[in-house]
Write a protein that holds these residues in place. Structure first.
Motif, PDB file in Angstrom:
ATOM      1  N   THR A  79     106.869  72.983  39.363  1.00  0.00           N
ATOM      2  CA  THR A  79     106.913  72.902  37.904  1.00  0.00           C
ATOM      3  C   THR A  79     108.168  73.618  37.435  1.00  0.00           C
ATOM      4  O   THR A  79     108.459  74.728  37.896  1.00  0.00           O
TER       5      THR A  79
ATOM      6  N   THR B 210     101.130  67.805  42.948  1.00  0.00           N
ATOM      7  CA  THR B 210     102.199  68.521  42.260  1.00  0.00           C
ATOM      8  C   THR B 210     102.817  69.539  43.212  1.00  0.00           C
ATOM      9  O   THR B 210     102.117  70.388  43.766  1.00  0.00           O
TER      10      THR B 210
ATOM     11  N   LEU C  67     101.282  71.612  31.430  1.00  0.00           N
ATOM     12  CA  LEU C  67     101.480  71.026  32.760  1.00  0.00           C
ATOM     13  C   LEU C  67     100.422  71.480  33.758  1.00  0.00           C
ATOM     14  O   LEU C  67     100.346  70.939  34.866  1.00  0.00           O
TER      15      LEU C  67
ATOM     16  N   ARG D  67     104.020  75.435  30.278  1.00  0.00           N
ATOM     17  CA  ARG D  67     103.385  75.571  31.595  1.00  0.00           C
ATOM     18  C   ARG D  67     101.886  75.309  31.487  1.00  0.00           C
ATOM     19  O   ARG D  67     101.275  74.706  32.380  1.00  0.00           O
TER      20      ARG D  67
ATOM     21  N   ASN E 154     106.270  68.496  35.755  1.00  0.00           N
ATOM     22  CA  ASN E 154     105.697  68.637  37.089  1.00  0.00           C
ATOM     23  C   ASN E 154     106.329  67.566  37.961  1.00  0.00           C
ATOM     24  O   ASN E 154     106.447  66.406  37.546  1.00  0.00           O
TER      25      ASN E 154
END
Length: 351
Positions: free
Chosen positions: A323, A320, A294, A291, A125
């Motif tokens: 990603t 964030t 994150l 994923r 991220n």
């Protein structure tokens, strides 16, 4: 969802296309850093330009073609070349001049090797100022006698997070420090890593040239090699994965550091690292599992999936912004803009 610029040519031609096609995004980058330098370090733009010039000789000595690329960006975007150099030295200007230990940092990164298939994965991220969301672009660059590169970057910056046709990938963790020397800026060295043909080549190059300010580069390649290297102008500290895994956030973790190297992390860097290590140990890597790691919101808003914290000053808030999950063995990545926990659209990148 994100502008993708795919260009082949000389470094100047690549830069000119970058500048022309991302002129509006470059304007956002310039506005963001004009505010950030003032808010974080009390520096006006003229002082930032003076600071950036300190790095020009090192770039000219090691990789003059990248100065040509920056000149091309300036031509394409119709701005001063020195302003492009400021953007590419933004870590050195913003993070090493900040007056006090509590300042923005972010990013959670990991590498993991699949125990069954041997595939090498890299993911992170990228957490930063919300104002830079609309300045993000994807670049695919094909320069003469260099490997093709795909990266996600802030418009105007020529090196960032991505991978190349040899399967070499790199992630970045910012480190807050007050140490800076006139060597290659962090983002220029990231570009050099993306021009390498393997982890060992990248590490040798970093050691030989040196980086102007502290940061962490998580480097891996499709053959299954990976290393984390905490770079600094006083020397570098490399780390190898344990059980095929290596995680990093925003503080120094190497056991043997160059004398005098210090950082000023926020507390959430330690909790994010502990949480990320625990998550990665629970499953084999895939686009979906990485994923999911994150997307974790334990400790929110200052979690791995970071949301703006309304309880801290506006100048210190971050979130964030994208990603990326890379399978370096397949030379394929999945990119999503925004917070992964919000299930944004995913775009596939490949070389």
């Amino acid at each position: 969802m994100v502008k993708h610029i795919d260009v082949r040519g000389t470094h100047f031609e690549i830069g000119e296309a970058h500048g022309r096609q991302a002129a509006s995004e470059i304007a956002i980058s310039l506005a963001t850093y004009r505010r950030m330098f003032q808010d974080m370090a009390g520096l006006d733009w003229d002082t930032a330009r003076y600071e950036a010039e300190r790095f020009k000789a090192a770039i000219e000595h090691v990789c003059p073609e990248l100065l040509e690329e920056m000149a091309g960006i300036a031509r394409g975007a119709d701005i001063d070349p020195l302003d492009v150099l400021v953007l590419n030295a933004r870590s050195e200007i913003a993070l090493t001049h900040a007056g006090g230990p509590i300042q923005p940092d972010g990013c959670s990164a990991l590498s993991q090797r699949d125990a069954e298939t041997g595939a090498q994965w890299l993911a992170q991220n990228w957490d930063w100022k919300a104002s830079q969301r609309d300045a993000l672009i994807c670049l695919t660059l094909r320069a003469p006698n260099k490997p093709a590169i795909t990266m996600v970057t802030e418009a105007g910056i020529i090196g960032k997070i991505g991978f190349n046709e040899h399967g070499v990938g790199v992630c970045l963790n910012a480190l807050r420090s007050q140490i800076c020397r006139p060597k290659l800026p962090v983002h220029i060295m990231l570009r050099r890593v993306l021009e390498s043909d393997g982890v060992e080549h990248a590490l040798d190059m970093i050691d030989e040239v040196g980086v102007a300010s502290p940061a962490h580069f998580l480097i891996a390649d499709g053959s299954g090699q990976a290393a984390g290297v905490e770079v600094s102008p006083m020397g570098d500290s490399a780390m190898t994965p344990r059980h095929g895994r290596l995680c990093h956030t925003n503080h120094l973790i190497a056991k043997h550091l160059p004398p005098g190297l210090e950082d000023f992390p926020r507390e959430d860097s330690f909790t994010r690292l502990e949480r990320l290590r625990a998550l990665v140990a629970e499953s084999e890597p895939s686009f979906e599992s990485l994923r999911s790691h994150l997307s974790d919101e334990q400790g929110m808003p200052d979690a791995i999936n970071r949301r703006e914290n309304p309880d801290i000053p506006a100048a210190e808030r971050m979130e964030t912004l994208f990603t990326i999950v890379m399978n370096l063995t397949e030379k394929r990545a999945e990119l999503s803009m925004g917070k992964p926990a919000d299930h944004p659209e995913i775009v596939t990148l490949s070389l």
